[in-house]
Enzyme design. Structure first.
Site, short mmCIF file in Angstrom:
data_model
loop_
_atom_site.label_atom_id
_atom_site.label_comp_id
_atom_site.label_asym_id
_atom_site.label_seq_id
_atom_site.Cartn_x
_atom_site.Cartn_y
_atom_site.Cartn_z
N GLY A 1 0.81 -1.21 0.00
CA GLY A 1 0.00 0.00 0.00
C GLY A 1 0.84 1.25 0.00
CB CYS A 2 0.42 4.48 1.82
SG CYS A 2 -1.21 5.03 1.23
CB ALA A 3 4.42 1.22 3.60
#
Length: 539
Positions: free
Chosen positions: A141-143
């Protein structure tokens, strides 16, 4: 720490369709229509994102039509292929590296999938060698921008001279759901855009590198699975996005960051710039607080957010590109946050979810309602015996304080402005503290029996209570209430909320205790022997 890895090149990719924030708001209004009546903050959410425009994989009309898994994944594959080539080609050119020199390719994407993976399908067209090693990553995801880059760096560090191509692309807009009128989905329409980024890395230090990576680490937060991520059901991906994310970062990021810096052999004082994933304006404000930065310090992050929205994993690399063009300091640290991919939550017969935050707040609400019932009975009996009520002027304000405190907690338990019901993790330590305080309240009530009220009621001829918790402190119930006011918000990572209401409660208690002392002084003289009630705990 690991051996130095040269960061040789960085390239970006954007889809061709640009949607202004005003156009996105109008499109959302047209699609959801009357369903927006249940979300009065809708216009304010779009206006306060700090986003001016976003790039999208498809033209606006595509999002106005219904879609299922098949056409969503077809759209993903087509757009992701183009973005992969665009970003990777730009990164290789920036590094001055021929595609045939690449030994390994790492790809991170969580907004779609293809089998064989996109790197395999595009290898020949890109000019990559047949013996290239491939590592596709899903679920970061965002990471994904930071974690994927760290994975690529470790692979490069393993062999000096090894060249690794890292590519991340996310097409968040393709997860837009017409059938989901939740606040989380509506907030997501105001935040997310599409984009890609790529980096070229090589094991060892090289003069032409614009940066060197010498350490990386990750921290997995327990019980954070409902803060952000995907919900997977028959219609496709569905957003999981909690309004409590900024509070969660404020409560938990600092200790995790300190451990990671130690793990990487880095001293925080020597970090000249934190390069952060700009998840949103509230997230950036929380990060500046946690990182002890002046407000507005994360300027590159805000600029990327304004121009592109939150593109998930690639966004932090857009920030890195701006930072390097402005001039990187001697040491910088990239940070990102990772969601969880989860299944459709189990539902009860009424179609809703019942989770720990909701259960805890139900119990807290039920407790206060039951206390009002007990107060009404006991107060009526005391007044019938000739007792007098004091401090009526401040009592409505005390009620308003507790109603406001509970109402704010319920707004988070039900998802606030941007999360599904119950999308807040629970801290067991603070829950344990809360349970101890509830036991203390029950002990006080059992000790006082029919003398217990929520007001200051002073009867005549009643001997003081010297048993139970009153053997140890003059105000056991006020102690329980004060700790509860702080502990319940802290159990859900709401440190700021706990501080504000603790201050308000302390001011209220100061007024209330003075009123009790005056009432007792008029009845018993300058040194009265107290008989306690709750929360006006002297009669």
């Amino acid at each position: 720490m690991f051996p130095p890895v040269a960061l040789l090149g960085l390239g970006l990719g954007l889809p061709p369709h640009v949607l202004s924030q005003e156009e996105a708001a109008l499109l959302t209004t047209r699609i959801f229509g009357d369903r927006l009546a249940g979300f009065p903050q809708f216009e304010r959410v779009f206006a306060n994102t700090g986003i001016a425009r976003r790039h999208c994989a498809r033209p606006a009309d595509w999002y106005a039509a219904p879609h299922g898994w098949s056409d969503r994944m077809a759209a993903y594959r087509q757009a992701a292929e183009a973005l992969f080539v665009q970003a990777a080609t730009a990164a290789l050119a920036d590094a001055g590296v021929d595609p045939a020199e690449v030994d390994c390719v790492v790809v991170s994407s969580s907004s779609g999938f293809a089998v064989p993976s996109l790197d395999a399908q595009l290898a020949e067209a890109m000019g990559l060698r047949p013996d290239i090693e491939r590592l596709p990553l899903f679920g970061l995801g965002c990471a994904g921008g930071v974690a994927g880059l760290a994975t690529a760096a470790r692979l490069a560090a393993a062999t000096p001279g090894r060249t690794v191509l890292f590519v991340t692309m996310e097409l968040c807009s393709l997860a837009f759901r017409q059938d989901d009128g939740s606040r989380a989905n509506l907030v997501a329409t105001a935040l997310f855009g599409d984009g890609a980024a790529a980096c070229v890395l090589r094991g060892g230090a090289e003069e032409r590198a614009f940066a060197v990576i010498d350490g990386a680490g990750q921290h997995l937060f327990p019980r954070a699975q409902d803060i952000m991520g995907w919900r997977i059901d028959d219609g496709g991906f569905g957003i999981v996005l909690s309004a409590a994310l900024p509070q969660f970062l404020q409560a938990h990021l600092r200790p995790a960051l300190s451990r990671l810096l130690v793990q990487c052999g880095a001293e925080e004082e020597r970090i000249g710039r934190f390069i952060c994933h700009p998840g949103g304006t509230r997230v950036l404000a929380a990060l500046e607080e946690v990182l002890r930065l002046e407000t507005g310090s994360l300027d590159h992050e805000r600029a990327v957010l304004a121009d592109h929205g939150n593109m998930s994993a690639p966004t932090v690399l857009f920030v890195l590109d701006r930072a390097r063009r402005a001039g990187l300091p001697d040491r910088a640290a990239l940070t990102g946050a990772r969601p969880r991919v989860c299944r459709q939550p189990d539902q009860d017969a009424a179609g809703g979810t019942v989770t720990a935050p909701i259960v805890v707040k139900l119990l807290a609400t039920a407790q206060r309602l039951s206390e009002l019932v007990i107060d009404r009975r006991n107060r009526a009996a005391l007044l019938a015996q000739g007792a007098r009520e004091h401090g009526r002027g401040h009592y409505p304000w005390m009620v308003l304080l507790h109603v406001g405190w509970l109402a704010g907690l319920w707004s988070v338990a039900l998802g606030g402005a941007s999360g599904p019901p119950g999308s807040v993790p629970v801290e067991p330590v603070w829950l344990a503290v809360l349970l101890v305080m509830q036991a203390l309240r029950l002990w006080v009530q059992a000790t006082l029996g029919r003398r217990w009220t929520t007001r200051i009621v002073v009867p005549d001829g009643v001997p003081p209570v010297r048993t139970g918790p009153y053997r140890f402190t003059d105000h056991p119930n006020y102690l329980a209430v004060a700790v509860e006011i702080a502990a319940l918000p802290l159990a859900f990572g709401m440190a700021g909320y706990a501080i504000v209401f603790s201050i308000l409660n302390a001011a209220m208690l100061a007024v209330r205790i003075r009123a009790e002392d005056r009432a007792l002084g008029r009845r018993q003289g300058p040194s009265p022997a107290p008989v306690r009630t709750i929360p006006g705990d002297r009669v």
